[in-house]
Design an enzyme around this catalytic site. Sequence first.
Site, PDB file in Angstrom:
ATOM      1  N   CYS A 115      48.154   0.543  11.765  1.00 49.40           N
ATOM      2  CA  CYS A 115      47.456   1.606  12.508  1.00 49.40           C
ATOM      3  C   CYS A 115      46.835   1.106  13.815  1.00 49.40           C
ATOM      4  CB  CYS A 115      46.383   2.240  11.629  1.00 49.40           C
ATOM      5  SG  CYS A 115      47.070   3.012  10.165  1.00 49.40           S
ATOM      6  N   HIS A 252      41.787   6.054  16.698  1.00 50.50           N
ATOM      7  CA  HIS A 252      42.809   6.212  15.659  1.00 50.50           C
ATOM      8  C   HIS A 252      42.310   7.276  14.683  1.00 50.50           C
ATOM      9  CE1 HIS A 252      45.536   5.654  12.452  1.00 50.50           C
ATOM     10  NE2 HIS A 252      44.687   5.025  11.663  1.00 50.50           N
ATOM     11  N   ASN A 282      47.064  11.157   9.530  1.00 46.58           N
ATOM     12  CA  ASN A 282      47.099   9.786  10.041  1.00 46.58           C
ATOM     13  C   ASN A 282      48.548   9.429  10.383  1.00 46.58           C
ATOM     14  OD1 ASN A 282      47.105   7.017  10.397  1.00 46.58           O
ATOM     15  ND2 ASN A 282      45.798   6.570   8.633  1.00 46.58           N
TER      16      ASN A 282
HETATM   17  O1  UT7 Z   1      44.593   4.174   8.925  1.00 46.96           O
HETATM   18  C1  UT7 Z   1      44.269   3.104   8.129  1.00 46.96           C
HETATM   19  C2  UT7 Z   1      43.065   3.222   7.465  1.00 46.96           C
HETATM   20  N1  UT7 Z   1      43.011   4.125   6.363  1.00 46.96           N
HETATM   21  C3  UT7 Z   1      41.851   4.695   6.169  1.00 46.96           C
HETATM   22  O2  UT7 Z   1      40.999   4.538   6.987  1.00 46.96           O
HETATM   23  C4  UT7 Z   1      41.586   5.443   4.902  1.00 46.96           C
HETATM   24  C5  UT7 Z   1      40.241   5.051   4.419  1.00 46.96           C
HETATM   25  N2  UT7 Z   1      39.819   5.703   3.207  1.00 46.96           N
HETATM   26  C6  UT7 Z   1      39.578   7.017   3.107  1.00 46.96           C
HETATM   27  O3  UT7 Z   1      39.757   7.750   4.062  1.00 46.96           O
HETATM   28  C7  UT7 Z   1      39.003   7.545   1.827  1.00 46.96           C
HETATM   29  O4  UT7 Z   1      38.632   6.471   1.001  1.00 46.96           O
HETATM   30  C8  UT7 Z   1      39.975   8.470   1.043  1.00 46.96           C
HETATM   31  C9  UT7 Z   1      40.147   9.759   1.800  1.00 46.96           C
HETATM   32  C10 UT7 Z   1      41.316   7.781   0.867  1.00 46.96           C
HETATM   33  C11 UT7 Z   1      39.402   8.797  -0.327  1.00 46.96           C
HETATM   34  O5  UT7 Z   1      38.135   9.380  -0.216  1.00 46.96           O
HETATM   35  P1  UT7 Z   1      36.936   8.879  -1.138  1.00 46.96           P
HETATM   36  O6  UT7 Z   1      35.802   9.762  -0.854  1.00 46.96           O
HETATM   37  O7  UT7 Z   1      36.770   7.420  -0.870  1.00 46.96           O
HETATM   38  O8  UT7 Z   1      37.487   9.196  -2.593  1.00 46.96           O
HETATM   39  P2  UT7 Z   1      37.698   8.195  -3.811  1.00 46.96           P
HETATM   40  O9  UT7 Z   1      38.782   7.223  -3.522  1.00 46.96           O
HETATM   41  O10 UT7 Z   1      36.369   7.658  -4.126  1.00 46.96           O
HETATM   42  O11 UT7 Z   1      38.208   9.183  -4.939  1.00 46.96           O
HETATM   43  C12 UT7 Z   1      37.374  10.140  -5.513  1.00 46.96           C
HETATM   44  C13 UT7 Z   1      38.134  10.925  -6.590  1.00 46.96           C
HETATM   45  C14 UT7 Z   1      38.894  10.056  -7.567  1.00 46.96           C
HETATM   46  O12 UT7 Z   1      38.709  10.634  -8.837  1.00 46.96           O
HETATM   47  P3  UT7 Z   1      37.806   9.910  -9.937  1.00 46.96           P
HETATM   48  O13 UT7 Z   1      38.470   8.578 -10.167  1.00 46.96           O
HETATM   49  O14 UT7 Z   1      36.446   9.790  -9.301  1.00 46.96           O
HETATM   50  O15 UT7 Z   1      37.875  10.852 -11.098  1.00 46.96           O
HETATM   51  C15 UT7 Z   1      40.336  10.229  -7.184  1.00 46.96           C
HETATM   52  O16 UT7 Z   1      41.222  10.118  -8.257  1.00 46.96           O
HETATM   53  O17 UT7 Z   1      39.092  11.783  -5.971  1.00 46.96           O
HETATM   54  C16 UT7 Z   1      40.350  11.630  -6.649  1.00 46.96           C
HETATM   55  N3  UT7 Z   1      41.430  11.852  -5.690  1.00 46.96           N
HETATM   56  C17 UT7 Z   1      41.914  13.092  -5.423  1.00 46.96           C
HETATM   57  N4  UT7 Z   1      41.612  14.308  -5.888  1.00 46.96           N
HETATM   58  C18 UT7 Z   1      42.286  15.366  -5.393  1.00 46.96           C
HETATM   59  C19 UT7 Z   1      42.077  10.948  -4.923  1.00 46.96           C
HETATM   60  N5  UT7 Z   1      42.984  11.558  -4.163  1.00 46.96           N
HETATM   61  C20 UT7 Z   1      42.907  12.887  -4.440  1.00 46.96           C
HETATM   62  C21 UT7 Z   1      43.593  14.017  -3.966  1.00 46.96           C
HETATM   63  N6  UT7 Z   1      43.241  15.240  -4.459  1.00 46.96           N
HETATM   64  N7  UT7 Z   1      44.540  13.942  -3.034  1.00 46.96           N
END
Ligand code: UT7
Length: 325
Positions: A115, A252, A282
Amino acid sequence: MSLIRSVILGCGGYLPENVLTNEDLAKIVDTSDEWIYSRTGIRQRHIVAEGEMTSDLGTKAALQALERAGVEGPDIDLILLATSTPDNTFPATAVTIQANIGAHQGVAFDLQAVCSGFVFGLATADNFLKSGQFKRALVIGAETFSRILDWEDRNTCVLFGDGAGAVVLEAQKLNSSADDRGILLTELRSDGRHRDKLYVDGGPSSTGTVGHLRMHGREVFRHAVTNISEVINRTLELSGYSADQIDWFVPHQANKRILDGTARKIGLDPEKIVMTVDKHANTSAASIPLALNTALEDGRLKEGNLVLMEAMGGGFTWGSALIKY
Ligand code: UT7
């Protein structure tokens, strides 16, 4: 005192026709528009058609940038393509674009910093131009991440999209700080200790397959705001500019929450963020030139504006660029 600066002559972008909304995704994996939008700011993404390749997207963005710059393929002597999704393992996709745009001299090669690729590409081209080795460069970010996503993994498949953006840079001799134009400063970083936090689980030398993108999202998120803020603060300190002098922040586009958090941390007015993550998701190395293109096309960003770019991605790699447009 005269100095050589890399000045942006033109910018272009291209997004595939096919749009995939959050509602469309909710039919494929267990997710919802509410979850995706509230966690990331994404509403939709563009996805390539069957047979459409990274070189096709990159060529279209490059041709638009050339036209707007008022130059043609033969005027370009350096082509840098930032991509993690090349058409083939080799040759470099940059040489396909070179052939497509009729730039039959100079040099073309791919650059891989995920990225952060566009910022790494700008910095590389800038140093070649300032050294006098090349006169005009095309820096392209083009990606087809849809081809490396695991469409059964809701943690990752909702986050990315396809697209391409490009800029034409020219080495210009400027006379004084009154003529202050072009790329003022770039800062690049990487730290390979974090390479397993965002990666593809395949490759020619490991599995002999292309593989799928894997990410520890929360870990990446945590490092993103800290690393980006650190590199921006360093850029501002070295340049002598302050955050309130920035006209447009063209970052980005990974996650709206990362951008809002970064703006808060460096003391930047959130109104100055060019945000395209809602429509493009992204697009990795393509996201910055696509955002730049959006702000130029809608007339927000004008000549003379001070523009700050930043990116962070797999590796980790991260960096920033400060430009007087
Ligand atoms: O470009 C390169 C860099 N990439 C990034 O910068 C991405 C960086 N990370 C992020 O943007 C965020 O961490 C995410 C958007 C990927 C995730 O957001 P989060 O607030 O950190 O969520 P999480 O990973 O803590 O997940 C929370 C919950 C989980 O459920 P449990 O385990 O708490 O029951 C996931 O399983 O959300 C669940 N989950 C979803 N639910 C519905 C994960 N993906 C999804 C989804 N739909 N698509």
